[in-house]
Design a protein around this motif. Structure first.
Motif, PDB file in Angstrom:
ATOM      1  N   ASN A 179       0.837  -1.193   0.000  1.00 55.05           N
ATOM      2  CA  ASN A 179       0.000   0.000   0.000  1.00 55.05           C
ATOM      3  C   ASN A 179       0.875   1.248   0.000  1.00 55.05           C
ATOM      4  O   ASN A 179       2.016   1.218   0.475  1.00 55.05           O
ATOM      5  N   THR A 180       0.337   2.332  -0.527  1.00 55.70           N
ATOM      6  CA  THR A 180       1.066   3.605  -0.560  1.00 55.70           C
ATOM      7  C   THR A 180       0.417   4.587   0.402  1.00 55.70           C
ATOM      8  O   THR A 180      -0.699   5.047   0.181  1.00 55.70           O
ATOM      9  N   ALA A 181       1.140   4.886   1.473  1.00 52.94           N
ATOM     10  CA  ALA A 181       0.679   5.898   2.426  1.00 52.94           C
ATOM     11  C   ALA A 181       1.388   7.207   2.113  1.00 52.94           C
ATOM     12  O   ALA A 181       1.467   7.621   0.964  1.00 52.94           O
ATOM     13  N   SER A 182       1.952   7.845   3.109  1.00 54.74           N
ATOM     14  CA  SER A 182       2.642   9.124   2.933  1.00 54.74           C
ATOM     15  C   SER A 182       3.302   9.485   4.252  1.00 54.74           C
ATOM     16  O   SER A 182       2.860   9.027   5.325  1.00 54.74           O
ATOM     17  N   VAL A 183       4.339  10.328   4.205  1.00 53.88           N
ATOM     18  CA  VAL A 183       4.892  10.838   5.458  1.00 53.88           C
ATOM     19  C   VAL A 183       3.846  11.656   6.213  1.00 53.88           C
ATOM     20  O   VAL A 183       3.956  11.848   7.427  1.00 53.88           O
ATOM     21  N   LYS A 221      -4.067   8.240   5.154  1.00 55.00           N
ATOM     22  CA  LYS A 221      -2.752   7.616   5.040  1.00 55.00           C
ATOM     23  C   LYS A 221      -2.325   6.953   6.345  1.00 55.00           C
ATOM     24  O   LYS A 221      -1.698   5.885   6.339  1.00 55.00           O
ATOM     25  N   ALA A 222      -2.649   7.568   7.474  1.00 55.57           N
ATOM     26  CA  ALA A 222      -2.339   6.958   8.764  1.00 55.57           C
ATOM     27  C   ALA A 222      -3.104   5.653   8.946  1.00 55.57           C
ATOM     28  O   ALA A 222      -2.596   4.693   9.535  1.00 55.57           O
ATOM     29  N   MET A 251       5.734   4.827   2.822  1.00 50.15           N
ATOM     30  CA  MET A 251       5.334   6.205   3.157  1.00 50.15           C
ATOM     31  C   MET A 251       6.274   7.169   2.429  1.00 50.15           C
ATOM     32  O   MET A 251       7.300   7.582   2.979  1.00 50.15           O
ATOM     33  N   PRO A 252       5.955   7.524   1.180  1.00 48.82           N
ATOM     34  CA  PRO A 252       6.844   8.437   0.447  1.00 48.82           C
ATOM     35  C   PRO A 252       6.759   9.869   0.962  1.00 48.82           C
ATOM     36  O   PRO A 252       5.723  10.309   1.475  1.00 48.82           O
ATOM     37  N   GLY A 253       7.885  10.577   0.776  1.00 47.55           N
ATOM     38  CA  GLY A 253       7.915  12.003   1.087  1.00 47.55           C
ATOM     39  C   GLY A 253       7.510  12.813  -0.126  1.00 47.55           C
ATOM     40  O   GLY A 253       6.481  12.539  -0.751  1.00 47.55           O
ATOM     41  N   LEU A 292      10.147   6.753   3.018  1.00 43.77           N
ATOM     42  CA  LEU A 292      11.107   6.952   1.932  1.00 43.77           C
ATOM     43  C   LEU A 292      11.082   8.440   1.632  1.00 43.77           C
ATOM     44  O   LEU A 292      10.273   8.913   0.834  1.00 43.77           O
ATOM     45  N   ASP A 293      11.966   9.221   2.294  1.00 42.29           N
ATOM     46  CA  ASP A 293      11.722  10.660   2.350  1.00 42.29           C
ATOM     47  C   ASP A 293      12.947  11.553   2.433  1.00 42.29           C
ATOM     48  O   ASP A 293      12.824  12.761   2.643  1.00 42.29           O
TER      49      ASP A 293
END
Length: 260
Positions: A150-154, A170-171, A195-197, A251-252
């Protein structure tokens, strides 16, 4: 899991950005790919380039997702890999005042719901249906049947002003990673989250150059936007490393987002 022509993958949001980069990287190893997206023109073009199949899919619609999986499996077989990249952003304060006339307002509930439905519920919908399909597969080495990312986010951890809905969606993806991995452990299906930046995606590409330079400067190191292929590299690692399970990884470039 070894990546070759014996393996098929479904990538949601696969027509552009992080999803397209992931599709290209997997296809380069011979993996048969299916792209789920609402952008038919871009999706068809990329599928033709990669020798894959495009499925016009709205991840908020159950019937649309079912039809997508049916078309994909008829073309490339039951997927062993699912990468959920479909998602949207959006910004509004929980409540605030209009700077011109002082009137008060709150976050539009329909906008909040749309972000959650696409980013969170859409990802879970595709994951649940993919996992059910993977149960029919013969296990590989060490009993592995499949892997889902899955793709979340910072923003799941560093949500900024106006990102209440986006950060919540995203959380929640981060929060469901471990329990989903535990749900599926006896069936040999692994689950991880990225969790991409700040990445060079079509959304950011439309920003003025000075804004992109400012964003790049905010990254501790390297001082640049992330490349979609760097996201795809991490996705590949999560797929091929069989001990990678139940993890949510930033990944940020070491960024920690400021309040605004």
């Amino acid at each position: 899991m070894k990546l070759d022509s014996s393996v098929s993958a479904v990538i949601t949001g696969g027509a552009s950005g992080l999803g397209a980069a992931t599709a290209r990287r997997l296809a380069a190893h011979g993996v048969r790919v299916a792209l789920f997206d609402v952008n038919e023109e871009q999706g068809e073009a990329l599928a033709a380039e990669l020798g894959g199949v495009f499925c016009k899919v709205d991840v908020t619609d159950d019937a649309s997702v079912d039809q997508g999986f049916e078309k994909a499996r008829a073309a490339i077989g039951q997927e062993r890999i699912l990468v959920n990249c479909a998602g949207i952003g959006g910004s509004a304060k929980t409540a605030g005042r209009d700077k011109k006339d002082g009137t008060t307002n709150h976050y539009p509930i329909d906008q909040f719901n749309r972000i959650v439905q696409i980013n969170l519920v859409g990802s879970f919908r595709c994951s649940a249906k993919a996992a059910k399909g993977m149960l029919s597969l013969d296990p590989l080495e060490h009993g592995e049947r499949g892997v889902m990312i899955n793709t979340a986010s910072v923003a799941a951890q560093d949500g900024q002003i106006g990102q209440t809905a986006y950060s919540a969606s995203k959380a929640a993806l981060v929060g469901m990673t471990l329990p989903m991995a535990r749900d599926l452990m006896s069936e040999g299906i692994r689950v991880n989250t990225i969790m991409p930046g700040i990445f060079e995606t079509p959304l950011l590409a439309r920003l003025p150059e000075n804004v992109k330079q400012s964003l790049s400067a905010s990254v501790p190191f390297p001082k640049r936007l992330g490349s979609p292929d760097e996201f795809a590299q991490l996705a590949e690692t999560m797929i091929v490393n069989g001990y990678f399970n139940g993890e949510s990884v930033r990944l940020d470039g070491a960024i920690r987002m400021a309040p605004r």
